[in-house]
Design an enzyme around this catalytic site. Structure first.
Site, PDB file in Angstrom:
ATOM      1  N   VAL A  99      19.024  31.841 109.933  1.00 38.13           N
ATOM      2  CA  VAL A  99      18.807  32.239 111.318  1.00 38.13           C
ATOM      3  C   VAL A  99      17.371  32.726 111.434  1.00 38.13           C
ATOM      4  O   VAL A  99      16.829  33.331 110.501  1.00 38.13           O
ATOM      5  CB  VAL A  99      19.797  33.334 111.756  1.00 38.13           C
ATOM      6  CG1 VAL A  99      19.331  34.053 113.008  1.00 38.13           C
ATOM      7  CG2 VAL A  99      21.171  32.732 112.006  1.00 38.13           C
ATOM      8  N   CYS A 100      16.768  32.453 112.567  1.00 33.38           N
ATOM      9  CA  CYS A 100      15.418  32.905 112.867  1.00 33.38           C
ATOM     10  C   CYS A 100      14.458  32.382 111.799  1.00 33.38           C
ATOM     11  O   CYS A 100      14.551  31.240 111.375  1.00 33.38           O
ATOM     12  CB  CYS A 100      15.399  34.431 113.004  1.00 33.38           C
ATOM     13  SG  CYS A 100      13.957  35.111 113.857  1.00 33.38           S
TER      14      CYS A 100
END
Length: 229
Positions: A99-100
């Site tokens: 994520v990210c």
């Protein structure tokens, strides 16, 4: 049992972890483990710490390998022990995920070469420098690699992965239990949304490029040299 193994590190963005971990922990037979070099509390970028549950050396094989984001993800580029941990775990994992800006750490480990992947909008273009194919979508899947965009998109990512692993009905049950029904007070959740100031978008992008671009360039050079050896 499904083992979700999360790579923890200093200066992590805590919501990148805690949002998906909340989803994962409610799935049938789920085991969520947080791995780092040792078991000392790891400081986050929110001013509090999270305690690992296992070490890089002792962690069992992941079914889902999960890498978080934050500025600390770029500092991992110099941590060969952590990068080798990712390579080793990825070889046996059913899914390799992030994520990210965790996608940058996967890329620095050589795990996203030629793969479509996403990240936080402010750094997404830099991902191409590490051999990945940047895609400006909230959740992107390329084979067994699943990546989520910035921070809050981790919940969307986790629910998408839950559906893949356990079916839509189970993912919907978890969404209901955590009351994930976002209705933000402003339409400013992305760089192209109507309530966003374009000057702010430009300023953030420039600041992140200045802070992270040189780190990405050095990691790209290491990947180039490794591919020749």
């Amino acid at each position: 049992m499904t083992r979700f193994l999360c790579l923890l590190f200093p200066n992590v963005t805590q919501l990148d972890l805690t949002g998906p971990a909340q989803v994962f922990s409610r799935l049938p037979g789920a085991e969520v483990e947080l791995a780092w070099h040792d078991l000392s509390p790891v400081p986050t970028d929110a001013g509090f710490s999270i305690v690992p549950t296992t070490t890089l050396a002792d962690a069992g094989q992941a079914d889902v390998l999960f890498v978080l984001g934050g500025q600390g993800a770029f500092e991992l580029f110099e941590d060969e022990v952590a990068l080798e941990f990712l390579r080793r775990q990825a070889a046996g994992a059913r899914f390799v995920t992030s994520v990210c800006t965790g996608s940058f750490t996967l890329a620095a480990a050589g795990l996203l070469t030629g793969r479509r992947a996403t990240s936080h909008w402010g750094s997404l273009p830099l991902l191409a420098g590490l051999g990945a194919v940047p895609v400006a979508e909230r959740v992107v899947r390329d084979g067994n690699v699943v990546t989520g965009a910035g921070v809050s998109s981790g919940v969307d990512f986790a629910l998408s992965l839950a559906a893949e692993l356990f079916g839509d009905a189970e993912a919907k049950r978890v969404q209901l239990m955590i009351e994930y029904d976002p209705r933000p007070p402003f339409d400013a959740g992305g760089p192209t949304r109507p309530d966003v100031d374009p000057d702010e978008v430009a300023a953030i992008t420039a600041r992140l490029a200045a802070a992270r671009g040189p780190l990405v360039a050095r990691a790209a050079e290491r990947l180039r040299l490794d591919s020749r050896s």
